[in-house]
Design a protein around this motif. Structure first.
Motif, PDB file in Angstrom:
ATOM      1  N   GLY A  18       0.837  -1.205   0.000  1.00 23.55           N
ATOM      2  CA  GLY A  18       0.000   0.000   0.000  1.00 23.55           C
ATOM      3  C   GLY A  18       0.866   1.246   0.000  1.00 23.55           C
ATOM      4  O   GLY A  18       1.980   1.239  -0.516  1.00 23.55           O
ATOM      5  N   ARG A  19       0.345   2.292   0.623  1.00 24.97           N
ATOM      6  CA  ARG A  19       1.055   3.573   0.520  1.00 24.97           C
ATOM      7  C   ARG A  19       2.375   3.572   1.271  1.00 24.97           C
ATOM      8  O   ARG A  19       3.391   4.025   0.749  1.00 24.97           O
ATOM      9  N   VAL A  20       2.367   3.056   2.510  1.00 25.98           N
ATOM     10  CA  VAL A  20       3.634   3.009   3.254  1.00 25.98           C
ATOM     11  C   VAL A  20       4.584   2.010   2.584  1.00 25.98           C
ATOM     12  O   VAL A  20       5.756   2.313   2.337  1.00 25.98           O
ATOM     13  N   GLY A  21       4.057   0.824   2.256  1.00 25.87           N
ATOM     14  CA  GLY A  21       4.906  -0.233   1.701  1.00 25.87           C
ATOM     15  C   GLY A  21       5.559   0.161   0.388  1.00 25.87           C
ATOM     16  O   GLY A  21       6.770  -0.035   0.196  1.00 25.87           O
ATOM     17  N   LEU A  39       5.123  -7.588  -1.430  1.00 23.88           N
ATOM     18  CA  LEU A  39       4.077  -8.619  -1.455  1.00 23.88           C
ATOM     19  C   LEU A  39       2.752  -8.021  -0.995  1.00 23.88           C
ATOM     20  O   LEU A  39       2.721  -7.269  -0.023  1.00 23.88           O
ATOM     21  N   ASP A  40       1.698  -8.363  -1.704  1.00 22.54           N
ATOM     22  CA  ASP A  40       0.363  -7.922  -1.287  1.00 22.54           C
ATOM     23  C   ASP A  40      -0.640  -9.025  -1.601  1.00 22.54           C
ATOM     24  O   ASP A  40      -0.397  -9.910  -2.428  1.00 22.54           O
ATOM     25  N   ILE A  41      -1.784  -8.929  -0.928  1.00 19.16           N
ATOM     26  CA  ILE A  41      -2.852  -9.900  -1.159  1.00 19.16           C
ATOM     27  C   ILE A  41      -3.597  -9.597  -2.458  1.00 19.16           C
ATOM     28  O   ILE A  41      -4.180 -10.491  -3.083  1.00 19.16           O
ATOM     29  N   GLY A  86      -2.375  -4.378   6.244  1.00 24.38           N
ATOM     30  CA  GLY A  86      -3.491  -4.102   7.150  1.00 24.38           C
ATOM     31  C   GLY A  86      -4.214  -2.859   6.722  1.00 24.38           C
ATOM     32  O   GLY A  86      -3.857  -2.223   5.738  1.00 24.38           O
ATOM     33  N   LEU A  87      -5.254  -2.532   7.467  1.00 28.47           N
ATOM     34  CA  LEU A  87      -6.030  -1.339   7.128  1.00 28.47           C
ATOM     35  C   LEU A  87      -5.442  -0.109   7.817  1.00 28.47           C
ATOM     36  O   LEU A  87      -4.997  -0.194   8.947  1.00 28.47           O
ATOM     37  N   PRO A  88      -5.465   1.046   7.143  1.00 28.59           N
ATOM     38  CA  PRO A  88      -5.097   2.295   7.821  1.00 28.59           C
ATOM     39  C   PRO A  88      -6.321   2.934   8.460  1.00 28.59           C
ATOM     40  O   PRO A  88      -7.444   2.483   8.241  1.00 28.59           O
ATOM     41  N   VAL A 124       7.789  -4.269  12.305  1.00 32.14           N
ATOM     42  CA  VAL A 124       6.334  -4.149  12.143  1.00 32.14           C
ATOM     43  C   VAL A 124       5.969  -2.666  12.055  1.00 32.14           C
ATOM     44  O   VAL A 124       6.510  -1.843  12.803  1.00 32.14           O
ATOM     45  N   VAL A 125       5.060  -2.350  11.121  1.00 28.22           N
ATOM     46  CA  VAL A 125       4.624  -0.956  10.933  1.00 28.22           C
ATOM     47  C   VAL A 125       3.111  -0.825  11.139  1.00 28.22           C
ATOM     48  O   VAL A 125       2.597   0.223  11.511  1.00 28.22           O
ATOM     49  N   THR A 126       2.386  -1.918  10.923  1.00 33.70           N
ATOM     50  CA  THR A 126       0.919  -1.910  10.987  1.00 33.70           C
ATOM     51  C   THR A 126       0.408  -1.455  12.367  1.00 33.70           C
ATOM     52  O   THR A 126       0.967  -1.836  13.395  1.00 33.70           O
ATOM     53  N   GLY A 149       9.073  -2.783  16.412  1.00 28.39           N
ATOM     54  CA  GLY A 149       8.087  -1.952  15.734  1.00 28.39           C
ATOM     55  C   GLY A 149       8.619  -0.554  15.455  1.00 28.39           C
ATOM     56  O   GLY A 149       9.412  -0.008  16.230  1.00 28.39           O
ATOM     57  N   MET A 150       8.168   0.004  14.327  1.00 28.38           N
ATOM     58  CA  MET A 150       8.521   1.387  13.977  1.00 28.38           C
ATOM     59  C   MET A 150       7.391   2.323  14.367  1.00 28.38           C
ATOM     60  O   MET A 150       6.266   2.161  13.901  1.00 28.38           O
ATOM     61  N   ALA A 151       7.679   3.279  15.219  1.00 27.45           N
ATOM     62  CA  ALA A 151       6.732   4.346  15.541  1.00 27.45           C
ATOM     63  C   ALA A 151       7.483   5.527  16.144  1.00 27.45           C
ATOM     64  O   ALA A 151       7.298   6.668  15.728  1.00 27.45           O
TER      65      ALA A 151
HETATM   66  O1  TXD Z   1       4.095   4.807  12.728  1.00 26.21           O
HETATM   67  C1  TXD Z   1       3.527   3.836  12.283  1.00 26.21           C
HETATM   68  N1  TXD Z   1       3.797   2.628  12.762  1.00 26.21           N
HETATM   69  C2  TXD Z   1       2.543   3.978  11.206  1.00 26.21           C
HETATM   70  C3  TXD Z   1       1.612   2.898  10.970  1.00 26.21           C
HETATM   71  C4  TXD Z   1       2.565   5.080  10.306  1.00 26.21           C
HETATM   72  C5  TXD Z   1       1.761   5.090   9.192  1.00 26.21           C
HETATM   73  C6  TXD Z   1       0.857   4.002   8.857  1.00 26.21           C
HETATM   74  N2  TXD Z   1       0.684   3.066   9.917  1.00 26.21           N
HETATM   75  C7  TXD Z   1      -0.100   1.852   9.655  1.00 26.21           C
HETATM   76  O2  TXD Z   1       0.509   1.090   8.618  1.00 26.21           O
HETATM   77  C8  TXD Z   1      -1.518   2.081   9.152  1.00 26.21           C
HETATM   78  O3  TXD Z   1      -2.395   2.421  10.198  1.00 26.21           O
HETATM   79  C9  TXD Z   1      -1.819   0.716   8.560  1.00 26.21           C
HETATM   80  O4  TXD Z   1      -2.187  -0.194   9.582  1.00 26.21           O
HETATM   81  C10 TXD Z   1      -0.478   0.281   7.950  1.00 26.21           C
HETATM   82  C11 TXD Z   1      -0.383   0.492   6.436  1.00 26.21           C
HETATM   83  O5  TXD Z   1      -0.732   1.806   6.106  1.00 26.21           O
HETATM   84  P1  TXD Z   1      -0.927   2.237   4.566  1.00 26.21           P
HETATM   85  O6  TXD Z   1      -1.273   3.672   4.562  1.00 26.21           O
HETATM   86  O7  TXD Z   1       0.197   1.741   3.758  1.00 26.21           O
HETATM   87  O8  TXD Z   1      -2.247   1.403   4.206  1.00 26.21           O
HETATM   88  P2  TXD Z   1      -2.724   0.922   2.747  1.00 26.21           P
HETATM   89  O9  TXD Z   1      -2.276   1.888   1.706  1.00 26.21           O
HETATM   90  O10 TXD Z   1      -4.167   0.600   2.861  1.00 26.21           O
HETATM   91  O11 TXD Z   1      -1.907  -0.423   2.521  1.00 26.21           O
HETATM   92  C12 TXD Z   1      -2.135  -1.605   3.227  1.00 26.21           C
HETATM   93  C13 TXD Z   1      -1.915  -2.743   2.273  1.00 26.21           C
HETATM   94  C14 TXD Z   1      -2.949  -2.810   1.131  1.00 26.21           C
HETATM   95  O12 TXD Z   1      -2.291  -2.759  -0.126  1.00 26.21           O
HETATM   96  C15 TXD Z   1      -3.644  -4.148   1.362  1.00 26.21           C
HETATM   97  O13 TXD Z   1      -4.051  -4.789   0.152  1.00 26.21           O
HETATM   98  C16 TXD Z   1      -2.538  -4.924   2.076  1.00 26.21           C
HETATM   99  O14 TXD Z   1      -1.992  -3.985   2.986  1.00 26.21           O
HETATM  100  N3  TXD Z   1      -3.031  -6.111   2.781  1.00 26.21           N
HETATM  101  C17 TXD Z   1      -2.365  -7.280   2.795  1.00 26.21           C
HETATM  102  N4  TXD Z   1      -1.193  -7.632   2.234  1.00 26.21           N
HETATM  103  C18 TXD Z   1      -0.783  -8.903   2.428  1.00 26.21           C
HETATM  104  N5  TXD Z   1      -1.487  -9.814   3.140  1.00 26.21           N
HETATM  105  C19 TXD Z   1      -2.665  -9.488   3.710  1.00 26.21           C
HETATM  106  N6  TXD Z   1      -3.357 -10.407   4.427  1.00 26.21           N
HETATM  107  C20 TXD Z   1      -3.161  -8.180   3.542  1.00 26.21           C
HETATM  108  N7  TXD Z   1      -4.268  -7.526   3.959  1.00 26.21           N
HETATM  109  C21 TXD Z   1      -4.185  -6.258   3.487  1.00 26.21           C
END
Ligand code: TXD
Length: 320
Positions: A18-21, A39-41, A86-88, A124-126, A149-151
């Protein structure tokens, strides 16, 4: 005698494109730190992003491989695994609202990744960050030095930004550390914050510092409110890439990192942000700072709320 110089750079897997990844993949590749597997689902999406990043290589002048996949077999042998899947947050949501959905995603990702890269260091960032790091530690069975974890690096960068903006100085000249959980109960250590060695308490009055601390606490929410469709990702990706760099280049940087505590700061069986030295083996040591009574109390309160959510997460996972 045969030469044993390896022909490849280290491999970093990023789970969640997603956006962070995807921004993290760009930072790592363009800094020439490692090859990257995204890697993504979602099918096709990580492959498309990887191809897009590969097509920029001639312009950015690097030769790193970026592979997009939906298959954990392609992540085999990674030195570092970063979990952003995961979900943001959406406007009005707290990081803890994400607990239920993200717990299952992170546990599954951690188990799949460790099966293919048993020697990796995990970041871990989620969100909710501290709980997700605890769950990934549990799921992988890794020693605590290899899963974190990164925060804090992000929260500290936000605090530094607001101090720099207030004083009109170069952000890189401001050094500050934010401990505790990644949430409203984080613990910004104002009295340790400096501008090139000068304590900010010499440069700003108490009311201004309190205002900057408050803005730091709400730093994530402020951005969610503005973007509406998601959270911050540029600075989170920068903060994560700094941790990746400290590991890959064995820099032993002293950074606030969410780590599993075993008695440090009087805390046990909880993950929370504290100062750690980060090098090629992962967390080399934890620094126990002398905290004031109010700072120690704030850290305890922060840990208590993480502990509560760890318990909730155990119930959620047990019910499945
Ligand atoms: O400081 C920190 N730790 C943070 C944490 C700062 C910024 C964002 N933070 C958290 O990171 C945010 O609350 C989310 O829980 C994660 C990811 O944030 P992002 O903004 O990148 O979310 P996206 O753009 O929705 O991307 C999440 C991706 C998306 O492409 C999904 O399809 C994927 O996760 N996803 C998966 N990939 C693999 N396997 C599984 N099961 C899966 N489920 C969702």
């Amino acid at each position: 005698m045969s030469s044993s110089i390896p022909c490849h750079l280290p491999l970093v897997t990023i789970i969640g494109a997603g956006r962070v990844g995807s921004t993290l993949a760009q930072r790592i590749a363009e800094k020439n730190l490692a090859d990257v597997v995204l890697l993504d689902i979602v099918e096709g999406m990580p492959q498309g992003l990887a191809l897009d990043l590969m097509e920029a290589r001639g312009i950015e002048i690097h030769n790193r491989q970026i592979i997009g996949t939906n298959n954990y077999a392609d992540t085999a042998g990674s030195e570092i695994v970063v979990i952003t899947a995961g979900l943001p947050r959406k406007p009005g949501m707290s990081r803890d609202d994400l607990l239920r959905t993200n717990a299952k995603i992170v546990v599954e990702a951690a188990k799949n990744a460790i099966a293919h890269s048993p020697n990796a260091i995990f970041i871990v960032v989620t969100n909710p960050l501290d709980v997700m790091t605890y769950l990934a530690w549990q799921a992988t069975g890794l020693p605590r030095k290899r899963i974190m974890g990164m925060a804090g690096v992000l929260d500290s960068a936000r605090f530094e930004t607001f101090i720099a903006l207030e004083l009109g100085v170069l952000p890189a000249d401001v050094k500050a550390m934010v401990l505790g959980s990644h949430g409203d109960l984080m613990v910004p250590l104002s009295r340790y914050a400096t501008v090139n060695g000068i304590p900010i308490t010499e440069l700003l009055d108490a009311a201004t510092i309190d205002r900057l601390v408050e803005r730091t606490r709400n730093g994530g929410a402020e951005i969610v409110e503005l973007i509406q469709t998601g959270g911050a990702f540029f600075a989170p990706a920068s903060a994560t890439s700094l941790m990746v760099e400290s590991i890959l280049l064995n820099q032993s940087r002293l950074l606030p990192i969410a780590t599993y505590l075993q008695g440090e700061y009087g805390l046990n069986d909880v993950v929370i942000g504290v100062p750690c030295r980060l090098g090629c083996g992962g967390i080399e040591s934890i620094l126990e700072l002398n905290l004031s009574d109010s700072e120690r109390e704030a850290l305890q309160t922060s840990a208590k709320s993480v502990r509560k959510n760890i318990e909730r997460s155990q119930e959620i996972l047990a019910a499945n």
